[in-house]
Design a protein around this motif. Structure first.
Motif, short mmCIF file in Angstrom:
data_model
loop_
_atom_site.label_atom_id
_atom_site.label_comp_id
_atom_site.label_asym_id
_atom_site.label_seq_id
_atom_site.Cartn_x
_atom_site.Cartn_y
_atom_site.Cartn_z
N ILE A 77 0.84 -1.21 0.00
CA ILE A 77 0.00 0.00 0.00
C ILE A 77 0.87 1.25 0.00
O ILE A 77 0.56 2.25 -0.66
CB ILE A 77 -0.95 -0.02 1.21
N GLY A 78 1.97 1.21 0.74
CA GLY A 78 2.90 2.34 0.71
C GLY A 78 3.45 2.59 -0.68
O GLY A 78 3.62 3.75 -1.10
N LEU A 79 3.75 1.50 -1.41
CA LEU A 79 4.21 1.65 -2.79
C LEU A 79 3.15 2.31 -3.66
O LEU A 79 3.45 3.21 -4.48
CB LEU A 79 4.59 0.29 -3.36
N LEU A 80 1.89 1.91 -3.48
CA LEU A 80 0.81 2.52 -4.26
C LEU A 80 0.65 4.01 -3.93
O LEU A 80 0.39 4.83 -4.82
CB LEU A 80 -0.49 1.78 -4.00
N VAL A 81 0.81 4.35 -2.66
CA VAL A 81 0.73 5.77 -2.27
C VAL A 81 1.86 6.55 -2.94
O VAL A 81 1.66 7.67 -3.44
CB VAL A 81 0.77 5.90 -0.74
N GLY A 82 3.05 5.97 -2.94
CA GLY A 82 4.17 6.64 -3.60
C GLY A 82 3.93 6.81 -5.09
O GLY A 82 4.26 7.87 -5.66
N VAL A 83 3.36 5.79 -5.74
CA VAL A 83 3.05 5.90 -7.16
C VAL A 83 2.03 7.02 -7.41
O VAL A 83 2.14 7.79 -8.39
CB VAL A 83 2.52 4.56 -7.69
N ALA A 84 1.04 7.13 -6.51
CA ALA A 84 0.05 8.22 -6.66
C ALA A 84 0.73 9.58 -6.56
O ALA A 84 0.40 10.51 -7.32
CB ALA A 84 -1.02 8.08 -5.58
N GLY A 85 1.68 9.72 -5.64
CA GLY A 85 2.41 10.98 -5.56
C GLY A 85 3.21 11.28 -6.81
O GLY A 85 3.24 12.42 -7.30
N GLY A 86 3.84 10.25 -7.38
CA GLY A 86 4.57 10.45 -8.63
C GLY A 86 3.66 10.86 -9.77
O GLY A 86 4.02 11.73 -10.60
N LEU A 87 2.48 10.27 -9.83
CA LEU A 87 1.51 10.65 -10.88
C LEU A 87 1.06 12.09 -10.72
O LEU A 87 0.83 12.79 -11.72
CB LEU A 87 0.32 9.71 -10.83
N ALA A 88 0.94 12.55 -9.48
CA ALA A 88 0.56 13.95 -9.25
C ALA A 88 1.65 14.88 -9.77
O ALA A 88 1.35 15.94 -10.37
CB ALA A 88 0.31 14.18 -7.77
N VAL A 89 2.91 14.52 -9.58
CA VAL A 89 4.01 15.34 -10.09
C VAL A 89 3.96 15.41 -11.62
O VAL A 89 4.11 16.48 -12.23
CB VAL A 89 5.36 14.78 -9.60
N LEU A 90 3.76 14.25 -12.25
CA LEU A 90 3.69 14.21 -13.71
C LEU A 90 2.51 15.01 -14.24
O LEU A 90 2.62 15.72 -15.26
CB LEU A 90 3.60 12.76 -14.19
N ALA A 91 1.34 14.90 -13.56
CA ALA A 91 0.16 15.65 -14.00
C ALA A 91 0.40 17.15 -13.89
O ALA A 91 0.00 17.93 -14.76
CB ALA A 91 -1.05 15.22 -13.18
N ALA A 92 1.04 17.57 -12.79
CA ALA A 92 1.33 19.00 -12.63
C ALA A 92 2.29 19.49 -13.70
O ALA A 92 2.12 20.59 -14.27
CB ALA A 92 1.90 19.25 -11.24
N TRP A 93 3.29 18.67 -14.01
CA TRP A 93 4.26 19.06 -15.04
C TRP A 93 3.61 19.15 -16.43
O TRP A 93 3.82 20.12 -17.16
CB TRP A 93 5.41 18.06 -15.05
N SER A 94 2.85 18.14 -16.78
CA SER A 94 2.23 18.13 -18.11
C SER A 94 1.19 19.22 -18.25
O SER A 94 1.01 19.81 -19.33
CB SER A 94 1.60 16.76 -18.38
N GLY A 95 0.46 19.52 -17.16
CA GLY A 95 -0.56 20.56 -17.24
C GLY A 95 0.03 21.94 -17.41
O GLY A 95 -0.58 22.82 -18.04
N ALA A 96 1.22 22.13 -16.84
CA ALA A 96 1.86 23.45 -16.94
C ALA A 96 2.77 23.56 -18.15
O ALA A 96 3.28 24.65 -18.44
CB ALA A 96 2.65 23.73 -15.67
#
Length: 253
Positions: A77-96
């Motif tokens: 579950i910790g790995l999945l939480v970390g993956v969610a955080g990484g996806l948030a970084v990618l989404a912020a980068w691509s959106g900007a």
């Protein structure tokens, strides 16, 4: 800072930053309408990257699941939480990274051409930092640096320890019940002995009382017989002396 509070703090702050960045303005786009001419539209992070709010919710739910899980499941579950955080970084980068032309076309189908846009940096930076915090929190859980409370901390002792503790508790309860039953048995034995003694005493008392009654009846019969004998002797003595015992005054002249 207490290690127990570090991971929850990182994940909660990260999720709040992701959601906060998603509701701010990311782009102000200038475009041309065929009939109305130049137009201006603003787009928030939620419109540019719709996954951000979902990622924030997943991060908070993952934190609750981490606190309740243990062992390998907690690390997964910790790995999945970390993956969610990484996806948030990618989404912020691509959106900007570029003007959201597709979003403009979806909102205004009659777009003739896009003239340009002004980027807002607060929202993307805030969501990106939030994603990094969530990513770090998930990696810390994966590395085994999270000691959860409640259900998780109790189960961290392992199934064998938990079963042994439960068995010990059951055995202790059985021992106490046995002690109480033993005390009750001893009290019953004492009460039974007292009852038998009372029965014997009652049996002895009854024959004794019967013997006294018989003795009293024998004494009364003996006294009555002696009184009858005395009357007979007095009658014969009176006859020998020449007296009439049937006379009113008791003498005959």
């Amino acid at each position: 800072m207490n290690r127990r509070m570090l991971v929850p703090l990182l994940v909660v702050l990260g999720a709040a930053a992701i959601a906060g960045g998603a509701i701010t303005r990311w782009w102000t786009v200038h475009w041309v309408h065929p009939m109305l001419g130049e137009q201006t539209s603003s787009f928030t992070g939620r419109q540019v990257a719709p996954a951000l709010l979902v990622i924030a919710l997943v991060a908070v739910a993952g934190l609750a699941a981490v606190a309740a899980a243990r062992g390998v499941l907690r690390r997964v579950i910790g790995l999945l939480v970390g993956v969610a955080g990484g996806l948030a970084v990618l989404a912020a980068w691509s959106g900007a990274a570029g003007i959201p032309v597709e979003r403009i076309s979806e909102a205004n189908p009659q777009v003739e051409r896009v003239l340009g846009g002004d980027r807002g940096w607060v929202g993307p930076v805030l969501s990106g930092l939030g994603g990094l915090l969530v990513l770090v929190g998930g990696l810390l859980v994966l590395a085994g640096m999270f000691a959860g409370r409640g259900m998780g901390s109790r189960f961290d002792r392992g199934p064998a320890g938990g079963l042994a503790g439960q068995a010990g508790s059951v055995a202790g309860g059985a021992g106490q019940a046995g002690a109480v039953a033993g005390g009750a048995g001893q009290a019953g034995a004492v009460a039974g002995g007292a009852g038998q003694a009372g029965a014997v005493a009652g049996g002895v008392a009854r024959p004794t009382g019967s013997a006294e009654q018989v003795a009293g009846d024998s004494g009364g019969r003996r006294a009555a017989a002696e009184s009858t004998d005395d009357d007979a002797r007095n009658l014969w003595k009176a006859l020998d002396a020449g007296d009439d015992p049937t006379a009113g005054d008791g003498k005959h002249r």
